[in-house]
Design an enzyme around this catalytic site. Sequence first.
Site, PDB file in Angstrom:
ATOM      1  N   GLY A  82       0.794  -1.231   0.000  1.00 43.07           N
ATOM      2  CA  GLY A  82       0.000   0.000   0.000  1.00 43.07           C
ATOM      3  C   GLY A  82       0.819   1.270   0.000  1.00 43.07           C
ATOM      4  N   ASP A  83       1.602   1.511   1.057  1.00 40.81           N
ATOM      5  CA  ASP A  83       2.405   2.731   1.129  1.00 40.81           C
ATOM      6  C   ASP A  83       3.884   2.411   1.278  1.00 40.81           C
ATOM      7  OD1 ASP A  83       2.306   1.718   3.660  1.00 40.81           O
ATOM      8  OD2 ASP A  83       1.688   3.578   4.651  1.00 40.81           O
ATOM      9  N   GLU A  84       4.292   1.233   0.801  1.00 35.43           N
ATOM     10  CA  GLU A  84       5.683   0.809   0.880  1.00 35.43           C
ATOM     11  C   GLU A  84       6.296   0.785  -0.518  1.00 35.43           C
ATOM     12  OE1 GLU A  84       5.905  -2.925   2.854  1.00 35.43           O
ATOM     13  OE2 GLU A  84       5.047  -2.190   4.717  1.00 35.43           O
TER      14      GLU A  84
END
Length: 292
Positions: free
Chosen positions: A219-221
């Site tokens: 997701g936000d990596e």
Amino acid sequence: MTSDRLARAVLDALPDATAVLDRAGTIVDVNQTWTMFAVDNGGQPENTGVGVNYLDLCARSAEEGCQDAQRAADGLRAVLAGTTVQSDLEYPCPSPAANRWFLLRITPLGGDLRGAVTSHVNITRRKMAEQALAHQAAHDSLTGLANRSLFADRLTSALTSRRSQASSTQVGLMYLDADGFKQINDTYGHDAGDEALLTIGHRLRSHVRPQDTVARLAGDEFAVIAPRISADGLDGLVGRVSTALSQPHLIHGHLVLVPVSIGSYLAAPGEASDTALRQADQAMYAAKRHTR
């Protein structure tokens, strides 16, 4: 209709560029599509038409750097010698205006006749569809960055392809995580969150080297592979990326900071890819704890 007229009509009705060769590989007849293809691509019919040896054409193409020409010649020789009943070769044939692909299909003449028929079938539409599917399977649908699968393949390749060389071929890794990203989604909505992810991806691509790979792992990596880099080079890359990502995002008219924790690791040639990625991940968590 006489048999000669019928044969000519059938040959010209074929949509693919087709040539009939004798037992020596010399062109004895071509259809209208073959002639028009030569003209449309700046060629001369007398250099590619009746009386020209197809094997000689392949040899000239090979000398000019065409890697598939020798394979085409080998396939033709096998068909003419009777060691195979058909030879198929898919090859790229780009023009200044378009990327094209063709299937060269070589089959022997039937009956008592000795020779072969070569057909160049335009398969560009299929190849483009295959490439689009391959790209979708290897890239993140939102950002267009490499996905985890492609990232793993490239990391393994970077760590193993130059194992025997000097330490200058070390591979740099960066693992990045957007801190407090859930708050952006909760405050401004998921569309705003997607915009922030797109901006992070764009900033990453704008500040890495052309040979580096940027990926969205989850997701936000995010992660970056920096092959053939020194310790100083990796430090400089981390610094440039950190500066770029520290700039605020314009979200619904508000300047919003989206802090990104970055962990880096310099992997040695031959090191296991999962070990190297784990080291970068741990460095990222250490940076996150330090920031907090």
